[in-house]
Write an enzyme that holds these catalytic residues in place. Structure first.
Site, PDB file in Angstrom:
ATOM      1  N   GLU A   1      -2.459  -9.750 -17.535  1.00  0.00           N
ATOM      2  CA  GLU A   1      -2.450  -8.623 -16.610  1.00  0.00           C
ATOM      3  C   GLU A   1      -3.344  -7.483 -17.093  1.00  0.00           C
ATOM      4  OE1 GLU A   1       1.480  -6.949 -16.480  1.00  0.00           O
ATOM      5  OE2 GLU A   1       1.193  -6.115 -14.491  1.00  0.00           O
TER       6      GLU A   1
ATOM      7  N   LYS B   1       1.732 -10.156 -20.012  1.00  0.00           N
ATOM      8  CA  LYS B   1       1.172  -8.837 -20.323  1.00  0.00           C
ATOM      9  C   LYS B   1      -0.303  -8.965 -20.668  1.00  0.00           C
ATOM     10  CE  LYS B   1       3.588  -6.666 -18.993  1.00  0.00           C
ATOM     11  NZ  LYS B   1       4.966  -6.874 -18.619  1.00  0.00           N
TER      12      LYS B   1
ATOM     13  N   LYS C   1       1.923  -1.719  -8.525  1.00  0.00           N
ATOM     14  CA  LYS C   1       3.236  -1.628  -9.170  1.00  0.00           C
ATOM     15  C   LYS C   1       4.348  -2.164  -8.279  1.00  0.00           C
ATOM     16  CE  LYS C   1       5.873   0.195 -12.520  1.00  0.00           C
ATOM     17  NZ  LYS C   1       5.844  -0.741 -13.646  1.00  0.00           N
TER      18      LYS C   1
ATOM     19  N   CYS D   1       0.866  -1.163   0.000  1.00  0.00           N
ATOM     20  CA  CYS D   1       0.000   0.000   0.000  1.00  0.00           C
ATOM     21  C   CYS D   1       0.907   1.217   0.000  1.00  0.00           C
ATOM     22  CB  CYS D   1      -0.851   0.010   1.265  1.00  0.00           C
ATOM     23  SG  CYS D   1      -1.752  -1.530   1.534  1.00  0.00           S
TER      24      CYS D   1
ATOM     25  N   HIS E   1       2.335 -32.539 -26.521  1.00  0.00           N
ATOM     26  CA  HIS E   1       2.235 -33.345 -25.301  1.00  0.00           C
ATOM     27  C   HIS E   1       1.023 -32.938 -24.459  1.00  0.00           C
ATOM     28  CE1 HIS E   1       6.061 -35.162 -26.242  1.00  0.00           C
ATOM     29  NE2 HIS E   1       6.603 -33.962 -26.368  1.00  0.00           N
TER      30      HIS E   1
ATOM     31  N   ARG F   1       1.074   1.970  -5.937  1.00  0.00           N
ATOM     32  CA  ARG F   1       1.339   0.906  -4.960  1.00  0.00           C
ATOM     33  C   ARG F   1       0.068   0.163  -4.556  1.00  0.00           C
ATOM     34  NH1 ARG F   1       6.354   1.673  -2.371  1.00  0.00           N
ATOM     35  NH2 ARG F   1       5.631   0.298  -0.727  1.00  0.00           N
TER      36      ARG F   1
ATOM     37  N   GLU G   1       6.578 -13.519 -21.439  1.00  0.00           N
ATOM     38  CA  GLU G   1       6.310 -12.115 -21.159  1.00  0.00           C
ATOM     39  C   GLU G   1       5.041 -11.651 -21.891  1.00  0.00           C
ATOM     40  OE1 GLU G   1       7.213 -10.184 -18.985  1.00  0.00           O
ATOM     41  OE2 GLU G   1       6.790  -8.174 -19.712  1.00  0.00           O
TER      42      GLU G   1
ATOM     43  N   TRP H   1      -3.857  -1.677  -1.203  1.00  0.00           N
ATOM     44  CA  TRP H   1      -3.979  -2.899  -2.001  1.00  0.00           C
ATOM     45  C   TRP H   1      -4.403  -3.971  -1.012  1.00  0.00           C
ATOM     46  CZ3 TRP H   1      -1.475  -7.752  -2.115  1.00  0.00           C
ATOM     47  CH2 TRP H   1      -1.734  -8.507  -3.261  1.00  0.00           C
TER      48      TRP H   1
ATOM     49  N   ASN I   1       1.293  -0.687   5.957  1.00  0.00           N
ATOM     50  CA  ASN I   1       1.624  -1.456   4.753  1.00  0.00           C
ATOM     51  C   ASN I   1       2.312  -2.727   5.233  1.00  0.00           C
ATOM     52  OD1 ASN I   1       2.446  -2.363   2.217  1.00  0.00           O
ATOM     53  ND2 ASN I   1       4.317  -1.140   2.285  1.00  0.00           N
ATOM     54  N   GLY I   2       1.828  -3.884   4.786  1.00  0.00           N
ATOM     55  CA  GLY I   2       2.433  -5.144   5.201  1.00  0.00           C
ATOM     56  C   GLY I   2       1.365  -6.113   5.654  1.00  0.00           C
TER      57      GLY I   2
END
Ligand code: M6R
Length: 602
Positions: A489, A486, A597, A2, A505, A27, A482, A76, A102-103
């Protein structure tokens, strides 16, 4: 993870804390809130699930300007639903203590039970609320806010950056443990914040709290109580260039601009670092040992940064025949670190908790740790033996784009320099790699130009597709990974990457008429067979990086042997496509849902 801000000063504390909060929204953006002390001793307390901008609309400047101490938070969510009630600042029973955290408090349930039994009333579902009640309990007459914070902190297990406002006295105090918190003094007050981005433009330098330091801010500036019992302030760090916010350029979103910036970022990295390659100066200047002194290289990171590490590992493997490992940082707890390992820890933010926790597990007799980061004052940088700045400049979009390109090229320069310093380079391969490195900015520029329209057309074609496959082989595989990351996300659609040879397979069963299958072409001729297998089932192939020559009216696919780190420019169309599809689907490409982020919880 956060964002925390706090300000105590002569005036406009809530305005300052809220403005700083706007710069930390990357954040986390599930909810936001602010608490401040008015001059008459009453409290302003506003929380919303509509973002920091909504806070400004809810509380006008006339009101926030009149305050002298304030704490702010952008969340968050980990524990508890995304509601205004669960937003921070969180107050105690008596409305005196306001906490931003935060945590994760790992022993929150046990503390909650204990505090309830002692008569405390809980108003939220979040773990952080126990901190407010613990401070309330400790804040008896004669106990100052810093001591109360220490008493509360000593009961916590887990990770935290905590700032508390005592609305009665107008004091604020903060402490941190495995979560970042900085302190910065202006001419007219003191900030506490999760990172330096919050105070950019306000100060030229800042101090970083180390684990279990406490800073109290009363009437006369900050008072430090360091974990080593010293009261001397921690050292000053200059505000880095990367803390400055970027613009959106010709786009409405930061991500579009950040994709466009990639050729210039690549140019900056190559110009700055390539002169130190051939004589090994770059490597030696970092204080790293000759490669003969290590048995392997381990790259560690998360998400896109891990992909960058995997691309960089290709240089050690293919050019110097040095074994490498790529370690998913969040899985490091299950892994054994081998001795004589050079660890390259990669994180654009340098605050990713999973990476920091992974390094905590390194044995005492270990090899060197090189941090590759976009923030040279970050926790990761401070914990590593050597630091290299990836020179990406500020990246605002939650989806990593230009930091990925910058990380790959920075790491490649360092790796090439290390290989040269150790005399391990295969000469022909080294020349080819160096040429590719120097050509990278132009290759990226061409990719940005060439794929602008096709990526939008592909987004239109695949707007209703429910799932996507991304394939690659060898050095191309990491770019397929990647591309899939993307797409997930940004568009919230299912996407999977596979080594192309694995299709038969199992995953080939996913392919049906029209299934979009992106293939990252690194020149491996076996890809033609993989593509034929998909085409035979009606799959729609999009081949990235192919080199086609028309001979006698028919197309001939040319093999291209890419550099040791693979076809980096191939990531551009994948980024662009993901963004275009997301925009078409009405997604917020700078702030995808559920993400942030800087991921400071592990
Ligand atoms: O700050 P970091 O580079 O350590 O972040 C690691 C990941 O969280 C990050 O790369 C994430 O995967 C990106 N949002 C992907 O675009």
């Amino acid at each position: 993870m956060c964002g925390i801000t706090a300000f105590r000063g002569t005036t406009a504390a809530a305005t300052r804390a809220r403005t700083a909060l706007e710069r930390l929204e990357y954040r986390g953006y599930d909810s936001a809130g602010i608490a401040a002390r008015r001059p008459d001793g009453t409290t302003l307390h506003e929380r919303t699930v509509r973002g920091v901008a909504a806070l400004a609309a809810a509380v006008g400047p006339a009101e926030t300007d009149a305050t002298t101490a304030a704490v702010g938070h952008t969340r968050w969510a980990t524990h508890g639903a995304v509601t205004a009630q669960n937003a921070h600042p969180i107050e105690d029973c008596g409305g005196r203590v306001f906490v931003v955290h935060n945590g994760i408090v790992e022993n929150a349930e046990a503390l909650r039970t204990e505090l309830r039994a002692a008569g405390h009333r809980f108003a939220t579902e979040v773990d952080s609320e126990v901190i407010a009640h613990l401070i309330e309990q400790a804040l008896r007459p004669g106990v100052d806010l810093g001591d109360a914070l220490v008493a509360a902190r000593d009961r916590l297990e887990g990770s935290w950056a905590v700032v508390v406002l005592d609305a009665r006295s107008g004091e604020i105090a903060g402490t941190a443990h495995a979560s970042p918190l900085i302190c910065a003094e202006t001419g007219d007050g003191v900030y506490l914040a999760s990172d330096v981005g919050a105070v950019v433009g306000e100060v030229a330098a800042f101090r970083v709290l180390e684990d279990d330091d406490v800073v109290e801010v009363g009437g006369a500036g900050p008072r430090w109580h360091r974990h080593d019992h010293s009261t001397r302030p921690r050292g000053l760090w200059p505000v880095p260039r990367t803390a400055l916010l970027g613009s959106t350029g010709r786009h409405d979103d930061h991500m579009g601009n950040e994709i466009d910036e990639q050729p210039a970022v690549a140019r900056r990295v190559v110009d700055a670092l390539s002169p130190g390659i051939a004589d090994g100066r770059l490597w030696k200047g970092l204080g790293l040992p000759p490669l003969d002194g290590v048995d392997r290289v381990c790259v560690v990171g998360c998400g896109t940064s891990l992909h960058a590490g995997q691309a960089i590992a290709g240089v050690f493997e293919r050019l110097a025949a040095l074994p490498t490992r790529a370690l998913v940082a969040s899985e490091a707890v299950h892994d054994l670190w081998e001795p004589r390992t050079l660890v390259i820890a990669i994180s654009q933010s340098g605050e990713t908790a999973d990476v920091l926790r992974a390094l905590d597990r390194l044995p005492a007799r270990r090899g060197p740790v090189l941090a590759l980061t976009n923030s040279t004052s970050s926790s990761l940088a401070r914990r590593s033996d050597a630091v290299i700045d990836c020179l990406a400049g500020p990246e605002v979009g939650v989806a990593a784009t230009k930091t990925f390109v910058a990380q790959v090229l920075t790491g490649v320069c360092v790796a090439l320099s290390g290989v040269c310093a150790s005399g391990r380079a295969d000469a022909a391969r080294f020349d080819a790699d160096l040429r590719a490195l120097v050509a990278a900015p132009e290759a990226l520029r061409a990719a940005v130009e060439e794929w602008r329209e096709p990526s939008a057309a592909l987004a239109a074609e695949f707007a209703t597709a429910s799932g996507f496959l991304f394939l690659g082989r060898g050095s191309g595989l990491v770019y397929a990974a990647e591309g899939a990351l993307k797409l997930k996300e940004l568009s919230y659609r299912w996407a999977e990457h596979q080594p192309a040879g694995e299709l038969k397979h199992g995953p080939l069963a996913l392919v049906d008429a029209g299934t979009p299958v992106f293939v990252v072409d690194n020149g491996d001729p076996r890809l033609d067979v993989d593509i034929a297998e998909v085409t035979a089932r009606g799959g729609r192939i999009v081949r990235i990086g192919e080199r086609v020559l028309t001979v006698g009216g028919s197309a001939v696919h040319l093999p291209r042997s890419g550099p040791s780190w693979g076809p980096l420019d191939g990531v551009v169309p994948l980024q662009m496509f993901a963004r275009e599809l997301a925009l078409r689907l009405g997604r917020n490409v700078d702030k995808p849902r559920n993400l942030a982020k800087s991921v400071t919880v592990s």
